[in-house]
Design an enzyme around this catalytic site. Structure first.
Site, PDB file in Angstrom:
ATOM      1  N   GLU A 168       8.960   6.846  -2.774  1.00 34.35           N
ATOM      2  CA  GLU A 168       9.657   7.886  -3.536  1.00 34.35           C
ATOM      3  C   GLU A 168       9.130   9.285  -3.215  1.00 34.35           C
ATOM      4  OE1 GLU A 168      12.336   7.026  -4.982  1.00 34.35           O
ATOM      5  OE2 GLU A 168      11.929   4.900  -4.673  1.00 34.35           O
ATOM      6  N   ASP A 207      16.608   6.939   3.236  1.00 27.57           N
ATOM      7  CA  ASP A 207      16.873   5.532   2.949  1.00 27.57           C
ATOM      8  C   ASP A 207      17.864   4.916   3.925  1.00 27.57           C
ATOM      9  OD1 ASP A 207      15.261   5.967   0.781  1.00 27.57           O
ATOM     10  OD2 ASP A 207      16.884   6.075  -0.677  1.00 27.57           O
TER      11      ASP A 207
END
Length: 708
Positions: free
Chosen positions: A125, A216
């Site tokens: 993250e 991602d």
């Protein structure tokens, strides 16, 4: 000399511990496999890739051909593998020895499978805290990538971002690559030409400028609308071909190649942070909505880039304040970590198994919530609890803990109490209404109270706006820009709890209160017991029985007047047979007469409609009652909860004047839009009695846990 730009590409592939195998398979089919195959067909495009431990394990079991493709690309120098915590933890919020262990586990795995030693990590993250360089140094990590927002917040902007940097903590250094926010939003959501034009605009004659895309892998087929755009409409092939066709001025390099050729631009020190969107999600609801609207205003007035260095919300640890359930899960994970490491010699050959379960329990996804379901998804929380309890069962089998413990586990300044008979673990919070915080059944590694309250979220106001807006989201836009409501009338289902939904929570209600008002939390709570402090009175520990006695001198409040009431509450864990008893003694010290007393319990059952999970009220109904049903029964002497999926039965015996059974559902955001999610089933045990001043009412409820 012609103008040139250096470009480093990075991809991150991850699925959480506890996610459904069908999701792993679907993600592999629509995103991961196509991405790896596309890169394999373009050998002139170097890139770095990070694949988290859960996905590596899935590939190894179900798709070994992916290993072959990656190995071939490594062999020809096209692919650089990145390390990270094996099970994708937030490195800064787990014990340093666990962080080092997770990093080494991933590096060892990559070396074993591919014969290379990674020197960089994907930072989960992109959550940066200033002490991280010291942790990373111990694991021989040389570099990582973070969002350029981290650097913008300390005044590094525009062309000054075109390179990489060095940072340190007490002399332990790390190289920092800033990820371009603009590229995160154009790749793959804009036409390829927009990305190429931007790269051309920042190229210069020095040839030293560097820009980074790293994001991602799920954006390439798994996110809503992207499978059609990226693969069926050919965006990826156009993108990779464009990079190849412009290699005369776009110089593609891996992160390691960059460090071998170019020096860092300067030394920097960054504050805590993550990607910009998370700074909104961590905030309390009112501030979160205001932050969202403020950023929206800056974007509409084209002032966002000008003021972004000064715009900062919260940071990841705020989730542990925002959500009680997240903090409890996190602190229990930390407690288990301490137990494992302090028992290393006693655990002997079982230490590694306990450690692996602990590492799996540190997977970050279920501890927080933003545009991804995260904490709001019961099966992800179940994955964390299953592994916490797997580790705890190993401990209790091979290096047992004490039967009784009083300790501040959740770090709120007040002790919790743990009762343990090696099969059942009961955690009690005297200061939160004397409730039972956790009932964990070790034979099935199940926490029955893996619950979640209905929280107000800042984005809830956006649901109404989306329902009444004429604007339509682009079908392949970023999930950060999409507002989709998956169910009509969802705004009417927004209901909020004023306390965490746990077990053995004590309510006093007006005598005419019904199940509907209670379900909507629109009833009048007379008592001051639900979330207030009970005093610890006594404990008894004998061979097969553990019990504690709690007491609160509280009262009922009506029209500004207090009517004193004392509750004495004995909680007992007894064996053999794994029985939990709660004995109540309620003393009236006022002229109030007519009482409706409710003992609330909550059971996490994962699905409202799963036929493998049901309640049976043998004297009230011949039908099996599914977890999503709303029912009200009179004169109940017991019921059973059968969970065939987790192979357990819970039997209750009581003498209740009534029982309410109702599902607790939240309204939350996810990648695919706003949705309603079943969290748990609430069972309220009702007692009606009429007693005068100085008189007492007594009752007892018993639950028995069995392994099917």
């Amino acid at each position: 000399m012609s103008e040139r730009i250096n470009l480093a590409l990075g991809f991150h592939i991850h699925q959480p511990v506890g996610n459904f195998e069908s999701v792993f398979e679907y993600a592999t089919r629509v995103a991961y496999n196509p991405l790896i195959n596309a890169l394999n067909k373009h050998p002139k495009i170097p890139f770095a890739i990070h694949i988290s431990g859960p996905v590596w394990e899935y590939f190894e079991d179900k798709h070994p051909d992916i290993f072959e493709s990656i190995a071939a690309m490594i062999q020809r120098g096209q692919c650089e593998l990145m390390s990270g915590g094996f099970y994708e933890p937030i490195l800064s919020v787990i014990p340093p020895q666990d962080a080092k262990g997770q990093l080494e586990m991933m590096s060892d795995y990559i070396y074993e499978k591919f014969g290379v030693i990674p020197t960089g990590i994907w930072l989960a993250e992109r959550i940066w805290e200033p002490h991280l360089p010291t942790i990373l140094k111990q694991a021989d990590i040389k570099y990582l990538a973070v969002d350029d927002y981290h650097l913008k917040s300390v005044g590094i902007e525009n062309e000054a971002l075109l390179g990489y940097f060095i940072s340190e903590n007490v002399g332990d250094e790390i190289n920092i690559f800033p990820i371009s926010e603009l590229l995160r939003y154009t790749i793959p959501f804009a036409e390829v030409d927009k990305t190429i034009d931007y790269l051309r605009s920042i190229a210069d004659q020095s040839g030293n400028r560097l820009i980074v895309f790293a994001d991602d892998g799920e954006k390439f087929g798994l996110w809503p609308g992207t499978e059609n755009w990226v693969w069926k409409q050919g965006w990826m092939e156009k993108f990779l071909s464009a990079l190849e066709n412009n290699q005369s001025w776009i110089n593609m390099m891996t992160f390691s190649e960059v460090q071998n050729i170019l020096p860092p631009l300067k030394r920097i020190y960054m504050p805590t942070g993550s990607y910009f969107e998370m700074s909104e999600w961590t905030l309390p609801p009112k501030l979160s909505y205001q932050f969202h609207k403020f950023v929206q205003h800056l974007e509409e007035t084209d002032e966002i880039e000008k003021f972004k260095p000064f715009v900062k919300g919260g940071f990841w640890r705020n989730f542990l304040t925002k959500y009680h359930e997240s903090n409890w899960m996190h602190k229990r994970m930390l407690w288990i970590s301490r137990q494992i490491h302090s028992r290393k010699r006693r655990l002997n050959t079982h230490y590694k198994d306990a450690l692996t379960a602990l590492y799996r329990a540190q997977c970050n996804c279920a501890y927080w919530h933003g545009v991804f379901g995260g904490l709001y998804l019961p099966h992800l929380r179940e994955g964390i609890w299953n592994n916490i309890l797997t580790a705890e069962k190993i401990i209790e089998t091979h290096a047992p803990t004490r039967k009784y413990l009083s300790q501040d586990i959740d770090k709120d300044g007040n002790d919790e109490i743990r009762l343990n008979n090696n099969d059942v673990i009961v955690w009690i919070s005297p200061t939160r209404g004397g409730c039972i915080e956790e009932i964990s059944f070790l034979p099935t590694n199940t926490n029955l109270i893996n619950t979640l309250a209905r929280y107000e979220e800042g984005y809830h106001k956006l649901i109404w706006e989306a329902q009444h807006s004429e604007e339509q989201s682009d079908e392949h836009s970023s999930i950060h820009n999409r507002v989709i409501v998956k169910e009509a009338g969802l705004e009417n289902k927004l209901q909020y709890d004023w306390y965490p939904r746990r077990f053995a929570q004590d309510h006093f209600m007006l005598s005419f209160t019904g199940i509907e008002e209670f379900a909507r939390q629109e009833y009048y709570e007379l008592g001051d017991f639900v979330n207030q402090k009970y005093e610890f009175i006594d404990k008894h520990i004998v061979k097969n029985e553990l019990d504690i006695t709690l007491q609160r001198n509280g009262g009922l409040w009506f029209e500004g007047k207090k009517f004193p009431v004392v509750i004495t509450k004995q909680i007992k864990l007894a064996g053999p047979g794994n029985h939990i008893f709660i004995h109540y003694e309620i003393e009236n010290r006022s002229d109030w007469r007519d009482f409706l007393f409710g003992v609330e319990t909550n059971f996490s059952l994962l699905s409202r409609d799963d036929p493998k999970r049901h309640f049976e009220f043998p004297h009230e109904s011949l039908n099996r009652i599914h977890p999503g049903a709303r029912k009200s029964f009179l004169a109940v002497d017991g019921y059973e909860l059968i969970d065939e999926g987790r192979k357990l039965r819970l039997s209750c015996r009581c003498q209740c004047d009534g029982v309410w059974l109702l599902p607790v559902e939240t309204v939350s955001n996810s990648e695919s839009g706003f949705e309603r999610v079943y969290q748990q089933t609430c069972v309220v045990h009702l007692f009606r009695f009429n007693i005068g001043a100085g008189e007492k009412f007594k009752t007892e409820i018993m639950w028995k846990l069995e392994h099917l």
